[in-house]
Design a protein around this motif. Structure first.
Motif, PDB file in Angstrom:
ATOM      1  N   THR A  45      32.945  15.038  16.382  1.00  0.00           N
ATOM      2  CA  THR A  45      32.421  14.184  15.320  1.00  0.00           C
ATOM      3  C   THR A  45      30.971  14.547  15.038  1.00  0.00           C
ATOM      4  OG1 THR A  45      33.859  12.403  16.087  1.00  0.00           O
ATOM      5  CG2 THR A  45      32.043  11.789  14.627  1.00  0.00           C
ATOM      6  N   PRO A  46      30.623  14.818  13.792  1.00  0.00           N
ATOM      7  CA  PRO A  46      29.225  15.144  13.481  1.00  0.00           C
ATOM      8  C   PRO A  46      28.292  14.012  13.904  1.00  0.00           C
ATOM      9  CG  PRO A  46      30.645  15.571  11.590  1.00  0.00           C
ATOM     10  CD  PRO A  46      31.474  14.842  12.609  1.00  0.00           C
ATOM     11  N   PRO A  47      27.197  14.331  14.602  1.00  0.00           N
ATOM     12  CA  PRO A  47      26.253  13.292  15.002  1.00  0.00           C
ATOM     13  C   PRO A  47      25.547  12.691  13.791  1.00  0.00           C
ATOM     14  CG  PRO A  47      25.428  15.451  15.595  1.00  0.00           C
ATOM     15  CD  PRO A  47      26.806  15.642  15.069  1.00  0.00           C
ATOM     16  N   SER A  51      18.644  16.934  14.100  1.00  0.00           N
ATOM     17  CA  SER A  51      17.378  17.551  13.706  1.00  0.00           C
ATOM     18  C   SER A  51      17.679  18.838  12.946  1.00  0.00           C
ATOM     19  CB  SER A  51      16.540  17.883  14.938  1.00  0.00           C
ATOM     20  OG  SER A  51      16.237  16.720  15.657  1.00  0.00           O
ATOM     21  N   PRO A  52      16.798  19.245  12.035  1.00  0.00           N
ATOM     22  CA  PRO A  52      17.021  20.495  11.316  1.00  0.00           C
ATOM     23  C   PRO A  52      17.180  21.669  12.289  1.00  0.00           C
ATOM     24  CG  PRO A  52      15.247  19.258  10.291  1.00  0.00           C
ATOM     25  CD  PRO A  52      15.594  18.550  11.578  1.00  0.00           C
ATOM     26  N   GLY A  53      18.177  22.502  12.037  1.00  0.00           N
ATOM     27  CA  GLY A  53      18.431  23.669  12.865  1.00  0.00           C
ATOM     28  C   GLY A  53      19.328  23.416  14.058  1.00  0.00           C
ATOM     29  N   THR A  54      19.721  22.180  14.302  1.00  0.00           N
ATOM     30  CA  THR A  54      20.584  21.859  15.437  1.00  0.00           C
ATOM     31  C   THR A  54      21.969  22.451  15.211  1.00  0.00           C
ATOM     32  OG1 THR A  54      19.392  19.798  15.825  1.00  0.00           O
ATOM     33  CG2 THR A  54      21.555  19.993  16.831  1.00  0.00           C
ATOM     34  N   ARG A  55      22.532  23.016  16.284  1.00  0.00           N
ATOM     35  CA  ARG A  55      23.860  23.620  16.221  1.00  0.00           C
ATOM     36  C   ARG A  55      24.750  23.017  17.304  1.00  0.00           C
ATOM     37  NH1 ARG A  55      20.728  29.124  16.622  1.00  0.00           N
ATOM     38  NH2 ARG A  55      19.613  27.667  17.934  1.00  0.00           N
ATOM     39  N   GLY A  64      35.884  14.132  10.098  1.00  0.00           N
ATOM     40  CA  GLY A  64      34.839  13.993   9.086  1.00  0.00           C
ATOM     41  C   GLY A  64      34.510  15.323   8.418  1.00  0.00           C
ATOM     42  N   GLU A  65      33.236  15.580   8.246  1.00  0.00           N
ATOM     43  CA  GLU A  65      32.783  16.805   7.588  1.00  0.00           C
ATOM     44  C   GLU A  65      33.197  18.069   8.344  1.00  0.00           C
ATOM     45  OE1 GLU A  65      28.708  16.749   5.730  1.00  0.00           O
ATOM     46  OE2 GLU A  65      28.590  14.927   6.946  1.00  0.00           O
ATOM     47  N   TRP A  66      33.507  17.930   9.617  1.00  0.00           N
ATOM     48  CA  TRP A  66      33.896  19.079  10.433  1.00  0.00           C
ATOM     49  C   TRP A  66      35.407  19.299  10.491  1.00  0.00           C
ATOM     50  CZ3 TRP A  66      30.559  18.330  15.478  1.00  0.00           C
ATOM     51  CH2 TRP A  66      29.196  18.496  15.172  1.00  0.00           C
ATOM     52  N   ALA A  74      28.687  24.550  14.093  1.00  0.00           N
ATOM     53  CA  ALA A  74      28.203  23.689  13.024  1.00  0.00           C
ATOM     54  C   ALA A  74      26.678  23.701  13.061  1.00  0.00           C
ATOM     55  CB  ALA A  74      28.731  22.268  13.204  1.00  0.00           C
ATOM     56  N   LEU A  75      26.067  24.049  11.946  1.00  0.00           N
ATOM     57  CA  LEU A  75      24.614  24.133  11.815  1.00  0.00           C
ATOM     58  C   LEU A  75      24.148  23.073  10.835  1.00  0.00           C
ATOM     59  CD1 LEU A  75      21.760  25.557  11.846  1.00  0.00           C
ATOM     60  CD2 LEU A  75      22.676  27.054  10.039  1.00  0.00           C
TER      61      LEU A  75
END
Length: 117
Positions: A45-47, A51-55, A64-66, A74-75
């Motif tokens: 599940t996408p958190p 933070s920007p750049g988190t993978r 969901g989106e994933w 996932a970036l």
């Protein structure tokens, strides 16, 4: 549009308008792939507030989106999730475990197991 064979980086087309868009997409992918390190693996599940750049290494039952992103990276960049599909041999440091993993073509396995340790 054509992409590079190994990293799927988008190529600029000779007559393309707004070449900076394609160039920035390629830079975003390189930023996500080079020195690959993921905050966690087997996450489905996408958190909520990355933070920007988190993978993350996506798990086997993503939602969901994933959805449909099994075993992908996932970036989080520019306010959206981007999917990076690994190729055999990609290595990734998983931060919360302090271990390296290798994509063997069908899933992520520990580097130690591939070395017979």
């Amino acid at each position: 549009m054509a992409n590079s064979a190994n990293l799927a980086l988008p190529y600029l087309a000779a007559s393309q308008a707004q070449k900076h868009v394609t160039h920035n997409e390629a830079l975003r992918l390189l930023d996500g792939i080079v020195q690959l390190s993921a905050a966690d693996r087997a996450v489905n599940t996408p958190p909520g507030s990355p933070s920007p750049g988190t993978r993350y290494i996506v798990g086997g039952a993503p939602t969901g989106e994933w959805a449909g992103w099994d075993d992908s990276i996932a970036l989080w960049a520019d306010g959206s999730w981007f999917r990076m599909i690994p190729k055999p041999g990609w290595t990734c440091w998983v931060e919360d475990e302090g271990m390296f993993y290798v994509f063997d073509g069908s899933g992520w396995v520990t580097l130690a197991s591939t070395l017979g340790l």
